[in-house]
Design a protein around this motif. Structure first.
Motif, PDB file in Angstrom:
ATOM      1  N   VAL A  45     -32.460 -81.167 -27.025  1.00  0.00           N
ATOM      2  CA  VAL A  45     -31.845 -79.841 -26.987  1.00  0.00           C
ATOM      3  C   VAL A  45     -32.582 -78.887 -27.919  1.00  0.00           C
ATOM      4  O   VAL A  45     -33.263 -79.314 -28.860  1.00  0.00           O
ATOM      5  N   VAL A  47     -31.897 -75.592 -30.414  1.00  0.00           N
ATOM      6  CA  VAL A  47     -30.900 -74.820 -31.149  1.00  0.00           C
ATOM      7  C   VAL A  47     -31.556 -73.552 -31.678  1.00  0.00           C
ATOM      8  O   VAL A  47     -32.633 -73.607 -32.273  1.00  0.00           O
ATOM      9  N   THR A  62     -26.238 -77.399 -37.460  1.00  0.00           N
ATOM     10  CA  THR A  62     -26.139 -77.892 -36.091  1.00  0.00           C
ATOM     11  C   THR A  62     -27.254 -78.876 -35.775  1.00  0.00           C
ATOM     12  O   THR A  62     -27.014 -79.966 -35.242  1.00  0.00           O
ATOM     13  N   GLU A  89     -30.725 -67.783 -24.552  1.00  0.00           N
ATOM     14  CA  GLU A  89     -29.734 -68.784 -24.164  1.00  0.00           C
ATOM     15  C   GLU A  89     -29.328 -68.631 -22.700  1.00  0.00           C
ATOM     16  O   GLU A  89     -29.260 -69.614 -21.954  1.00  0.00           O
ATOM     17  N   ASP A  95     -30.678 -73.918 -25.712  1.00  0.00           N
ATOM     18  CA  ASP A  95     -29.452 -74.544 -25.208  1.00  0.00           C
ATOM     19  C   ASP A  95     -28.188 -74.085 -25.914  1.00  0.00           C
ATOM     20  O   ASP A  95     -27.109 -74.111 -25.323  1.00  0.00           O
ATOM     21  N   MET A  96     -28.323 -73.691 -27.181  1.00  0.00           N
ATOM     22  CA  MET A  96     -27.111 -73.366 -27.925  1.00  0.00           C
ATOM     23  C   MET A  96     -27.444 -72.490 -29.120  1.00  0.00           C
ATOM     24  O   MET A  96     -28.571 -72.483 -29.628  1.00  0.00           O
ATOM     25  N   VAL A 263     -22.766 -72.910 -25.999  1.00  0.00           N
ATOM     26  CA  VAL A 263     -23.667 -73.892 -25.373  1.00  0.00           C
ATOM     27  C   VAL A 263     -23.753 -73.602 -23.881  1.00  0.00           C
ATOM     28  O   VAL A 263     -22.741 -73.312 -23.231  1.00  0.00           O
ATOM     29  N   THR A 267     -26.097 -77.673 -20.141  1.00  0.00           N
ATOM     30  CA  THR A 267     -26.432 -78.571 -21.248  1.00  0.00           C
ATOM     31  C   THR A 267     -25.251 -79.443 -21.611  1.00  0.00           C
ATOM     32  O   THR A 267     -25.385 -80.651 -21.846  1.00  0.00           O
ATOM     33  N   LEU A 268     -24.073 -78.834 -21.640  1.00  0.00           N
ATOM     34  CA  LEU A 268     -22.873 -79.591 -22.000  1.00  0.00           C
ATOM     35  C   LEU A 268     -22.495 -80.578 -20.897  1.00  0.00           C
ATOM     36  O   LEU A 268     -21.957 -81.655 -21.177  1.00  0.00           O
TER      37      LEU A 268
END
Length: 318
Positions: A45, A47, A62, A89, A95-96, A263, A267-268
Motif C-alpha cells: 500500500v 500512504v 500509519t 488518492e 491508497d490512503m 482509504v 484497497t480496503l
C-alpha cells in the motif's frame, strides 16, 4: 459501511513524487516495524499526507503501524496541499491518507452547510464520499483540529477571558485590547473571521487586525506583538509550548475537523484487515495527544519518524 462492490484493480505504487523515507536507526528499525508474519503480511500500500507537522506524524504512525502487521508500505509524506493529496488518492496513485471531516465536506465535496456536530459531520462526509468517490472514511480520531482563537494564558487570566463570547465583549468595549492576528485565508473565509464576528456580534476595527502567515501567528500572540489574540489550529503543538490558551467556542461556530484515515474502497476490499489494525490508533488520538506529538516535533526538534515510532511503541502498537 462497505455497501458498494468494486472490482479490485492494481494499485499504482510507483510515484514520481518524493516521499519521506526512513533513515538509519529510525524507529522502524529500532522497534522492528516492517517485519512479516502479521495480519497484513504481503499487503502493498501507499500512504500519503500533506506537508505540515501533524500530517507528517500521522503519515508515519500509519506507515509504521501497517508495517508492524507485515505490510509493505510506500510513503509519500509531505505532499503540497489538500487538493494534491486528494487527487492522488481519488486517481489511485495513493491508497490512503488522513483527512479532516470539515475539509472533506466543505472542500472536497463542495458542500456549503457548516456542521458543528462531530458525529453528524463524520456520518455525512463518510456516506457522501463513499457514494461519489469510492473513498472510505474509517472511524475518526477524537482530536478536532479546527480553527480556534488563542491568547497568552496569563493574559486570559488577567482579563478574565475563557470563551469567545468573553472575547467579543472585550472587542466591543476595548478594541485595542482585542487586537487580532489572522492568516489571509482565515480573514476571508465564511467559516473564519467574517463569520466569527457575525456569529458573536462584534466588529473589530481594521487597524486592530494584522494579517500574518499562519506560522508567525503563534509567536506574535506569545509576545503580544502585534496582536494579543490570534487564529490557531486547535491541535498545534505550539499552543502548550508557548503558554497559550484556546478560548472556548461557546456558540459552536467553527466547523469540526476530526481526522480520519481515508482509504480507497478497492484497497480496503483487497486488504480489509487495515480497518481493525488502525482502529486502536485512531481511538487514542485525542486533542491533548496530538498537541504533545506535534510539540515533540515543533518545539523539541524530534523527527516525525521518531515521534511516531516512540508513540506506537509506548502503546504496544509497534
Amino acid at each position: 459501511m462497505f455497501t458498494k462492490a468494486l472490482s479490485a484493480g492494481a494499485v499504482v505504487l510507483s510515484l514520481t513524487l518524493s516521499g519521506c523515507a526512513l533513515t538509519a536507526n529510525s524507529p522502524a528499525e529500532v522497534y522492528g516495524t516492517g517485519g512479516g508474519g502479521g495480519v497484513l503480511d504481503g499487503a502493498k500500500v501507499t500512504v500519503a499526507s500533506k506537508a505540515f507537522t501533524e500530517q507528517l506524524i500521522l503519515c508515519e504512525i500509519t506507515a509504521q503501524r501497517l508495517e508492524s502487521q507485515g505490510a509493505n508500505v510506500n510513503r509519500v509524506c509531505g505532499m503540497t496541499g489538500s487538493n494534491t493529496v486528494r487527487a492522488a488518492e481519488v486517481s489511485g496513485n495513493v491508497d490512503m491518507s488522513w483527512e479532516y471531516t470539515g475539509t472533506g465536506w466543505l472542500t472536497h465535496l463542495g458542500e456549503r452547510e457548516v456542521i458543528t456536530d462531530p458525529e453528524e459531520q463524520y456520518t455525512k462526509v463518510r456516506d457522501e464520499d463513499l457514494e461519489r468517490n469510492q473513498i472510505v472514511w474509517l472511524p475518526p480520531m477524537p482530536a478536532n483540529n479546527t480553527y480556534a482563537v488563542a491568547v497568552k494564558t496569563e493574559t486570559a487570566a488577567r482579563l478574565g477571558l475563557e470563551t469567545l463570547s468573553d472575547y467579543a465583549n472585550l472587542a466591543k468595549s476595548d478594541p485595542n485590547a482585542a487586537r487580532f492576528c489572522g492568516a489571509s485565508e482565515f480573514l476571508g473565509r465564511d467559516d473564519g473571521w467574517p463569520g466569527l464576528q457575525q456569529a458573536y456580534g462584534f466588529s473589530l476595527p481594521r487597524n486592530d487586525i494584522a494579517e500574518l502567515a499562519d506560522g508567525a501567528i503563534y509567536n506574535a500572540v506569545a509576545t503580544n506583538n502585534p496582536c494579543t489574540f490570534g487564529e490557531v489550529f486547535a491541535t498545534d503543538g505550539r499552543i502548550p509550548a508557548l503558554g497559550l490558551t484556546i478560548l472556548t467556542d461557546d456558540l459552536h461556530f467553527f466547523p469540526v475537523y476530526n481526522g480520519s484515515l481515508t482509504v480507497r474502497e478497492s484497497t480496503l476490499d483487497e486488504y480489509p484487515q487495515i480497518a481493525p489494525v488502525m482502529a486502536p490508533v485512531s481511538a487514542l488520538l485525542d486533542d491533548e495527544t496530538m498537541r504533545q506529538l506535534n510539540a515533540s516535533v515543533d518545539a523539541d526538534g524530534r523527527t516525525p519518524e521518531e515521534v511516531a515510532g516512540t508513540w506506537l511503541h509506548e502503546h504496544g502498537l509497534a
